[in-house]
Design an enzyme around this catalytic site. Structure first.
Site, PDB file in Angstrom:
ATOM      1  N   SER A  21       1.103  -1.137  -0.394  1.00 33.03           N
ATOM      2  CA  SER A  21       0.013   0.301  -0.370  1.00 33.03           C
ATOM      3  C   SER A  21       0.384   1.497  -0.249  1.00 33.03           C
ATOM      4  CB  SER A  21      -1.156  -0.043   1.277  1.00 33.03           C
ATOM      5  OG  SER A  21      -1.576   1.045   1.370  1.00 33.03           O
TER       6      SER A  21
ATOM      7  N   TYR B 217       0.317  -0.375  11.009  1.00 37.55           N
ATOM      8  CA  TYR B 217      -0.202  -0.434   9.095  1.00 37.55           C
ATOM      9  C   TYR B 217       1.373  -0.357   8.356  1.00 37.55           C
ATOM     10  CZ  TYR B 217      -2.662  -0.762   5.298  1.00 37.55           C
ATOM     11  OH  TYR B 217      -3.376  -0.579   3.906  1.00 37.55           O
TER      12      TYR B 217
END
Length: 324
Positions: A158, A184
């Protein structure tokens, strides 16, 4: 590891997974897609199966998988919980025992910005699920990947990797305060570094690895976010409808799955590996890219990739036999 620079793809941010494989025939190939029954994974499964591949979808929730994948031909649902090492090992052992070459492995499953949780071994859940689970899976499926004589392993990272590198001094947030976005970012950086490390080991065996940013797509991945956090991504228009604007990285699920499918299938990537992709193209380093595009230096760093590989072996007990 190939050079991190575009190759002149004829696809772009608006391309869909179907566009990428429209003229391809994947008959006879077997793919495994983790997370293949939700979000972007469904569209990845649909595109690969539509092009003729047999797609194996490991699922923690078999009933949901049966429901969401109903009507898609050439899909086989298997049992696996990515967060459970024994479940991952059992799935991999079944696949290897079948003696079927696996040509494509798309590691699409993941969690995002979750409250602090730990797996049975005490590892922070985002790192454990997004990275360690897939590390175990690749190690377990290694004989089947080798058997394909030209396999590709895709790590869905990502742009969130730009938030943080891997903190090797405190990967599990036992010393520092837990921050769900730092965790994350670390996990998504680990996805990219895993592709670097795997490609270095797999190239001589015909196994190439890629990582990628799929785009910003509102899926179940956002289930732990508040309404304000979701709104900050500008994913809704003034009428409350989901905004689709690939030029701003806001994509439909079909567009979001395109880069995974592109990296997994396109012949123009033959002989290439270890790179981070976005918008159906090899991305530029972040220092050379426009806006917030591109890949951060820490996510392409070979030394960091090797350090992560060693750590992952220690934490999982999984080793790859990469002898020629």
């Amino acid at each position: 590891m190939s050079e991190q620079k575009p190759i002149g793809s004829r696809f772009n941010a608006a391309s869909t997974a179907h566009d990428v494989v429209a003229e391809m025939d994947l008959s006879g190939k077997t793919a495994v897609v983790t997370g293949g029954y939700s979000g972007l994974g469904i569209e990845t499964t649909r595109a690969l199966a539509g092009a003729g591949a047999t797609v194996i979808v490991p699922a923690r929730n078999g009933e949901k998988a049966q429901r969401t994948l109903a009507g898609i031909e050439r899909v086989i649902i298997e049992t696996m919980d990515l967060a459970d090492p024994a479940s991952v090992a059992a799935f991999a052992n079944r696949m290897v025992a079948n003696d079927t070459p696996i040509s494509i492995l798309v590691n699409s499953a993941g969690i995002m910005a979750t409250p602090l949780a730990r797996d049975a071994d005490g590892h922070e859940s985002q790192f454990a699920t997004n990275h360690l689970g897939h590390f175990r899976l690749v190690a377990g499926l290694w004989p089947a990947l080798l058997k394909a004589k030209g396999a590709r392993v895709i790590s869905v990272s990502s742009r969130g990797h730009q938030i943080a590198p891997v903190d090797f001094d405190d990967v599990d947030f036992t010393k520092r305060a837990y921050d769900k976005w730092q965790a994350y970012g670390q996990a998504k950086t680990a996805n990219a570094l895993f592709a670097v490390g795997l490609d270095r080991r797999g190239e001589q065996h015909g196994v190439r690895a890629f990582s990628l940013h799929p785009g910003v797509i509102l899926t179940d991945l956002a289930r732990h976010l508040s309404e304000d956090e979701i709104n900050s991504f500008d994913v809704y228009d003034e009428n409350g409808n989901r905004r689709v604007d690939p030029s701003r990285d806001l994509k439909s699920p079909e567009q979001g799955a395109a880069t995974s499918v592109w990296a997994a299938t396109r012949p123009e990537l033959n002989g290439i590996g270890g790179v981070y992709c976005e918008d159906c193209e090899i991305a530029l380093p972040q220092s050379q890219a426009d806006g917030n595009k591109g890949v951060a230096s820490w996510a392409m760093d070979v030394e960091a990739a090797e350090r992560l590989w060693t750590l992952s072996e220690q934490l999982t007990g999984q080793l790859l036999d990469t002898r020629k």
